[in-house]
Each structure stands twice: as C-alpha cells, then as structure tokens.
Design a protein around this motif. Structure first.
Motif, PDB file in Angstrom:
ATOM      1  N   THR A  89       0.768  -1.017   0.008  1.00  0.00           N
ATOM      2  CA  THR A  89       0.021  -0.082  -0.132  1.00  0.00           C
ATOM      3  C   THR A  89       0.790   1.414   0.008  1.00  0.00           C
ATOM      4  O   THR A  89       0.649   2.177  -0.592  1.00  0.00           O
ATOM      5  CB  THR A  89      -0.935   0.097   1.413  1.00  0.00           C
ATOM      6  N   VAL A  90       2.269   1.159   0.329  1.00  0.00           N
ATOM      7  CA  VAL A  90       3.150   2.296   0.522  1.00  0.00           C
ATOM      8  C   VAL A  90       3.192   2.952  -0.883  1.00  0.00           C
ATOM      9  O   VAL A  90       3.261   4.116  -1.326  1.00  0.00           O
ATOM     10  CB  VAL A  90       4.327   1.925   1.115  1.00  0.00           C
ATOM     11  N   GLY A  91       3.549   2.118  -1.961  1.00  0.00           N
ATOM     12  CA  GLY A  91       3.499   2.547  -3.083  1.00  0.00           C
ATOM     13  C   GLY A  91       2.623   3.262  -3.823  1.00  0.00           C
ATOM     14  O   GLY A  91       2.776   4.256  -4.334  1.00  0.00           O
ATOM     15  N   ASN A 108       9.462   8.863 -12.085  1.00  0.00           N
ATOM     16  CA  ASN A 108      10.872   8.775 -12.157  1.00  0.00           C
ATOM     17  C   ASN A 108      11.515   7.203 -12.094  1.00  0.00           C
ATOM     18  O   ASN A 108      11.124   6.518 -11.133  1.00  0.00           O
ATOM     19  CB  ASN A 108      11.669   9.493 -10.776  1.00  0.00           C
ATOM     20  N   PRO A 109      12.095   6.654 -13.355  1.00  0.00           N
ATOM     21  CA  PRO A 109      12.541   5.419 -13.310  1.00  0.00           C
ATOM     22  C   PRO A 109      13.186   4.987 -12.267  1.00  0.00           C
ATOM     23  O   PRO A 109      13.421   3.625 -11.699  1.00  0.00           O
ATOM     24  CB  PRO A 109      13.080   5.228 -14.544  1.00  0.00           C
ATOM     25  N   THR A 110      14.139   5.624 -11.677  1.00  0.00           N
ATOM     26  CA  THR A 110      15.033   5.253 -10.460  1.00  0.00           C
ATOM     27  C   THR A 110      14.299   5.079  -9.150  1.00  0.00           C
ATOM     28  O   THR A 110      14.622   4.171  -8.627  1.00  0.00           O
ATOM     29  CB  THR A 110      16.368   6.750 -10.327  1.00  0.00           C
ATOM     30  N   TYR A 111      13.507   5.875  -9.186  1.00  0.00           N
ATOM     31  CA  TYR A 111      12.563   5.728  -7.849  1.00  0.00           C
ATOM     32  C   TYR A 111      11.718   4.556  -7.996  1.00  0.00           C
ATOM     33  O   TYR A 111      11.519   3.932  -7.092  1.00  0.00           O
ATOM     34  CB  TYR A 111      11.653   6.976  -7.433  1.00  0.00           C
ATOM     35  N   GLN A 112      10.971   4.362  -9.073  1.00  0.00           N
ATOM     36  CA  GLN A 112      10.561   3.113  -9.383  1.00  0.00           C
ATOM     37  C   GLN A 112      11.263   1.950  -9.157  1.00  0.00           C
ATOM     38  O   GLN A 112      10.770   0.949  -8.560  1.00  0.00           O
ATOM     39  CB  GLN A 112       9.896   3.029 -10.696  1.00  0.00           C
ATOM     40  N   ARG A 113      12.424   1.464  -9.631  1.00  0.00           N
ATOM     41  CA  ARG A 113      13.297   0.631  -9.455  1.00  0.00           C
ATOM     42  C   ARG A 113      13.574   0.501  -7.868  1.00  0.00           C
ATOM     43  O   ARG A 113      13.694  -0.805  -7.389  1.00  0.00           O
ATOM     44  CB  ARG A 113      14.434   0.737 -10.425  1.00  0.00           C
ATOM     45  N   TYR A 119      10.648  -3.111  -1.979  1.00  0.00           N
ATOM     46  CA  TYR A 119       9.570  -4.165  -1.394  1.00  0.00           C
ATOM     47  C   TYR A 119       9.833  -5.643  -1.725  1.00  0.00           C
ATOM     48  O   TYR A 119       9.429  -6.406  -0.823  1.00  0.00           O
ATOM     49  CB  TYR A 119       8.587  -3.722  -2.633  1.00  0.00           C
ATOM     50  N   LEU A 120      10.659  -5.952  -2.952  1.00  0.00           N
ATOM     51  CA  LEU A 120      10.812  -7.399  -3.071  1.00  0.00           C
ATOM     52  C   LEU A 120      11.738  -7.842  -2.238  1.00  0.00           C
ATOM     53  O   LEU A 120      11.322  -9.187  -1.655  1.00  0.00           O
ATOM     54  CB  LEU A 120      11.238  -7.654  -4.356  1.00  0.00           C
ATOM     55  N   SER A 121      12.741  -7.078  -1.610  1.00  0.00           N
ATOM     56  CA  SER A 121      13.645  -7.597  -0.523  1.00  0.00           C
ATOM     57  C   SER A 121      12.823  -7.915   0.647  1.00  0.00           C
ATOM     58  O   SER A 121      13.158  -8.913   1.311  1.00  0.00           O
ATOM     59  CB  SER A 121      14.628  -6.755  -0.367  1.00  0.00           C
ATOM     60  N   ILE A 122      11.979  -6.860   0.851  1.00  0.00           N
ATOM     61  CA  ILE A 122      11.168  -7.151   2.369  1.00  0.00           C
ATOM     62  C   ILE A 122      10.177  -8.414   2.311  1.00  0.00           C
ATOM     63  O   ILE A 122      10.135  -9.129   3.095  1.00  0.00           O
ATOM     64  CB  ILE A 122      10.636  -5.712   2.644  1.00  0.00           C
ATOM     65  N   VAL A 123       9.636  -8.410   1.118  1.00  0.00           N
ATOM     66  CA  VAL A 123       8.721  -9.557   0.750  1.00  0.00           C
ATOM     67  C   VAL A 123       9.284 -10.874   1.035  1.00  0.00           C
ATOM     68  O   VAL A 123       8.991 -12.149   1.512  1.00  0.00           O
ATOM     69  CB  VAL A 123       8.140  -9.323  -0.549  1.00  0.00           C
TER      70      VAL A 123
END
Length: 571
Positions: A89-91, A108-113, A119-123
């Motif tokens: 939900t943060v995204g 911004n692509p940098t912020y998106q990546r 997110y994937l690391s925490i998941v």
C-alpha cells in the motif's frame, strides 16, 4: 505443523465479531469506493487512488481471513498474504500523493526501481520467515478468544517504521499543497489523526493483552483512502487545480462563488482570505471584469504595478460541472513593452509635429531673407538669416534633448544634491544671479540627467526672473528637493501648461526647457509640482518617493559626512 490445541479459532464471542466487522467494513468501504474513484479525471491521480483502495481492501480482507479461517495453516497463509499486500500500500499511496500534488516523482525510473527492489527484498524476508524466524513467531492462545497469535520481532517494527516514514512523506506533500492554496487544513488534520489511531492500537496490542497483537494499519489506510476520495470529489479537485499553477488561480463554482484559490492569488487579492462561498464579482470585481475584456488586468504587488491576462477554463468531474478555474497569467513584461512602444510612437508623433511646426517659421524667415539678399545684393538680410539659423540650431538641440531625456533609466548612482547643484551652476550663464544651497541630501539618480534638470530650471529662473534673481535649492522633509526663485512667479492657471512642449512666454525661449525637466522627472519615476514660494517666485518641488530614489536626510539634516543643513551656501 501448527497446532492451536483444543478449541477452535472460529468463535462467536462478542469481541471476535467486532474484529470481523471492523476489518470487513474496511474492506467493503475500500472496494465499494473504487467505482467513484474511477470518475477522477486526472489519469495518474486516478491510478494511484484506485490502487490504494484495492491494496487496502485486500489487506483488510486478508485480516478477516486470518481471524476466520478454520485451520491454522489457512490462518497463517492469510496472515502472510496480508503482510505482502499491506506493505504494497505504500507504493500506491506515494504514487497518489506525487501525482495529486503535481510532482513527477512517481514517474521517475530510478525511484520506481528502488521502490520495487526494496519491496521485493522485504517480501522475501517475510516469506522466508519459517527459515529464520526473524520477522515474527506464532503460537496458539485462548484469550481474548482462541486464535493464532503473531509475535512480531524487531525486523517487523523496523519495516513498519520505514513504511510509516514513507507515509508521512506523502502526508507532507498533501499538506504543502493545501498550504499553498491556503486551504483549511483542519479537516485534513482530523483525517490524519484518524489514520494514526490504528498505530496506537498496534502499540497497545504489542504491550497489552487487551487487543490482539495484529497490524491495525489496514483500517487506518482504508479510512484515509476513502476519506481522501470523498473529500476529493467535493474539494480536492479544486485544490489540485489551484495548486498546480505558479500564477494566481481562483476557482469558482458554476454560480460564480469562490471555492478555492492559491497563495499567489491571495497575495494579489488579500480580500480572498475570508471570501470562500462569496461571489467573485463582489470580492474581486476587477477579475470578474477582466473575464469580459481582452485588456490586461492592472494590479499592485509589493508596491509594483503588474499586468495579468485573465482567462477561465471550465472543469468537471464525470457528468457534474464544477465551475471555472480562473487563471491570471503574468504578462507584465509584454504589457510594459507594449506601453513603451505606444509611448515611443506618441513621442515620435509629437516630435514630428514639433519639428514641422517650430522649425518651419525660422526656416521660412531664412529662405525669404536669402531670396531678398539675392535680389538686392545687400548683406543686411543675411544677418537675419544667421539669427534664424541660430534659432533653428537651438531648437534642434532642445528637441534632441527632449527625445533623449524621456527614455527609461536603467541604472542610477548615489549622488549628493549639493554637489550636483554646484556643478550645474558653473555650467549655466547665470549673469548676476545668486544661488543658495540650503542643506544637502543624497539621491539615487542618473547624474547626467539630473544635471540637465537643474541647468534647465536655472536657465528658466534667469530667463523669467531677471539676471539678478536669487535661486534656492534644498531637500524636502518628506523626500525630494525643491528649486525656488524670487522672481515674478507663475500664474496659478498656468501651472500645468508650463510643462507642455513649445510653451513659452519669452521670445527668446524655445518652450522645451521645462518639458525636458518633466521628462527627466518621469524617467526617474518621480513627480513634480509647481507652486509660488514665500516671496512670490516660482517654486518647483520634485518628490522622489514614488520611484526607487529617495532622499536620505530629513528635516534638512544631511547624512554623515555631508554639509550641515544649518549652513546655507551662497554662490
């Protein structure tokens, strides 16, 4: 694998039903609001709020599944799903805040990546918790009703801290926009307070057995998502429209009543401060008139004149017409350039008329006397020719000076009034006239043009007051300076005419001396008035307060290092 012991998690206790109802209501509210969110016109804002509603609804729904699932394995699965979706939900929240406030951070692509990677690391840490047990542990409990108790570890609270910190960033974006458009932030503060309430429950659930030790954040996010959505339909769209412009913006409804405005508009029209729900035509009539004409709107901002073009754009949400967005675009530079061109054209026309009128008479005299000299062979008519040519030369010099002195002044210097006056006195043929310098002050002025001003006033005084006239110069208490003589003075009904080009009461004068004085005053942004002094002579007062120049001294007291005002210098 997981054992709850005897008993079951599904209980009809009163407290259990409250938990199911609260989380279920949060899920229903989120999913039920998606249809209304789809009416939002701005694409990025719509995507952000819809994604926030979907993820928040799923998060709350997974909590219902966690509480109501019949087996420990299903409860565990629902809880893990809630952890994964809840973090997501943060995204959408940051995406919505960035899009709504007119930023481009969400693109911004940098912020998106970086966001996806984090997110994937925490998941991954959450999904592999059975292997390391660093995120949470589980055990079965019977109070306040039988359920699978989740005991969160330090890593969970670190992730929660990061999520809430990012949520605060989004809140700050919205708050900044509301302040920019001068929107009442109290409803927003209440909404934020309601959103923060589940955080308190999270903490209470961790330290006390009164509440379940689960994350209540899905309820807070649901409250905020639904609250923002419904406020958006009524007010947020006008706020967004007003906030995305640097130029002044006023938003009115379809009845012409003011709904919102930004800080730029408030600075221009302070009366907007208490004007919500008031008619635009009564609060800012100039703006209302500006909508009906192509003429730019003239306003004063920070003591300077600015010009704005006024335009209105209709806006609506879905099928509902909300009103108009009135944009005041600053066209000051263009308008000043246009006015300058008009002034130059007027000067050119005036200059042409003066040349054709004032030079024709001496030219005709010269031509006639040349013909007479040819016919008679005498030299006497040539003396008249020379006089006429001298007159023409004098006129040409004054005309050129008049054309030059009216040009805008780009740079000024700090000059001493007394020094300039004495310097000018030495450059003028004053016969037996006397100069009295009554004090000193400092001015910001174009020194060359200021000298021209004094020289013309001195010549005018000698020309009309006689060769033994006494001329006094000194600072004005209110700001500026005066030039006064003890001559015959100027009749009251002629005080305005004397500054007109070509006006003179002397056969020797060209009529341009005081016109040049007036042009120099205007070029500095000053003002000039003529009165009769105590002795009955002419008194010219130049007020420098209207422009950037100003007199440093007051009550004839000079700045440090200048001559004492009590000393009167006679030349």
């Amino acid at each position: 694998m997981l054992s709850l012991g005897q008993g079951t998690l599904v209980t009809h206790s009163y407290l259990f039903e409250i938990y199911l109802f609260v989380f279920g209501a949060a899920a229903v509210a989120c999913f039920g609001s998606i249809g209304r969110a789809m009416e939002i016109s701005n694409d990025d804002t719509r995507r952000g709020i819809v994604a926030l509603l979907v993820t928040s609804g799923l998060w709350a729904a997974f909590h219902v599944g966690y509480l109501a699932a019949p087996t420990p394995s299903l409860q565990y699965g629902f809880y893990i799903a809630g952890l994964v979706v809840g973090l997501s939900t943060v995204g959408p929240w940051l995406y919505f805040c960035s899009a709504y406030t007119g930023r481009t951070l969400h693109r911004n692509p940098t912020y998106q990546r970086a966001a996806v990677g984090t997110y994937l690391s925490i998941v991954a840490v959450k999904l592999t918790n059975p292997l390391h047990g660093l995120y949470f542990s589980v055990r079965s409990v019977e109070t306040p009703f039988p359920h699978l108790l989740i005991e969160h570890g330090a890593l969970h609270w670190a992730v929660m801290g990061l999520a809430y910190a990012l949520a605060v960033v989004g809140i700050f974006m919205l708050f900044e926009l509301f302040v920019q458009v001068d929107y009442d932030t109290r409803p927003f503060a209440v909404l934020v307070g309601l959103t923060a309430l589940p955080v308190v429950l999270d903490i209470v659930g961790f330290v006390s057995s009164t509440f379940l030790d689960v994350s209540y954040s899905s309820i807070g996010v649901a409250i905020f998502a639904v609250g923002v959505l419904f406020i958006y339909i009524e007010q947020f769209e006008t706020i967004q429209l007003a906030g995305q412009y640097d130029d002044p913006v006023i938003v009115v409804d379809d009845e012409g009543e003011i709904r919102d405005y930004n800080q730029a508009a408030l600075a221009l029209f302070p009366e907007l401060g208490d004007a919500i729900d008031e008619e635009l035509s009564s609060v800012a009539p100039k703006v209302a008139v500006g909508l009906t004409t192509d003429e730019p709107l003239e306003c004063t901002l920070s003591g300077e004149t600015h010009y704005y073009s006024v335009s209105a754009n209709q806006f609506s949400t879905g099928k509902a017409k909300l009103g108009q967005l009135i944009l005041l675009k600053d066209v000051t530079e263009q308008e000043r350039y246009r006015l300058e061109l008009e002034d130059q054209n007027a000067r050119l026309e005036q200059f042409t008329g003066m040349v054709s009128h004032d030079l024709r008479n001496p030219l005709n005299i010269a031509q006639g006397n040349i013909d007479l000299a040819r016919e008679t062979g005498e030299d006497e008519p040539l003396d008249t020719v020379k006089t006429a040519l001298d007159r023409m030369e004098e006129l040409i010099e004054d005309l050129l000076s008049l054309a030059r002195q009216g040009k805008p002044i780009d740079e000024t210097d700090r000059v001493s009034l007394a020094d300039v006056v004495r310097s000018c006195w030495e450059m003028v043929d004053v016969a037996d006239a006397e100069l009295v310098v009554d004090g000193d002050s400092e001015l910001d002025a174009d020194r060359d043009r200021l000298q021209q001003l004094f020289e013309n006033l001195f010549r005018n005084a000698v020309e009309h007051g006689g060769e033994d006239v006494t001329i006094s110069v000194g600072p004005l208490d209110a700001g500026g300076f005066y030039v006064e003589d003890n001559g015959p003075g100027i009749p009251d009904d002629k005080h305005h005419e004397i500054f007109e080009s070509g006006y003179t009461t002397s056969r020797q004068g060209t009529g341009f001396g005081l016109s040049i004085v007036s042009e120099i005053v205007d070029a500095h942004g000053w003002s000039i008035t003529v009165t009769n002094g105590e002795t009955g002579g002419a008194r010219f007062e130049i007020d420098t307060r209207d422009g950037s120049p100003d007199v440093a001294g007051s009550e004839n007291e000079p700045d440090e290092g200048t001559e004492a005002s009590a000393d009167v210098d006679r030349i």
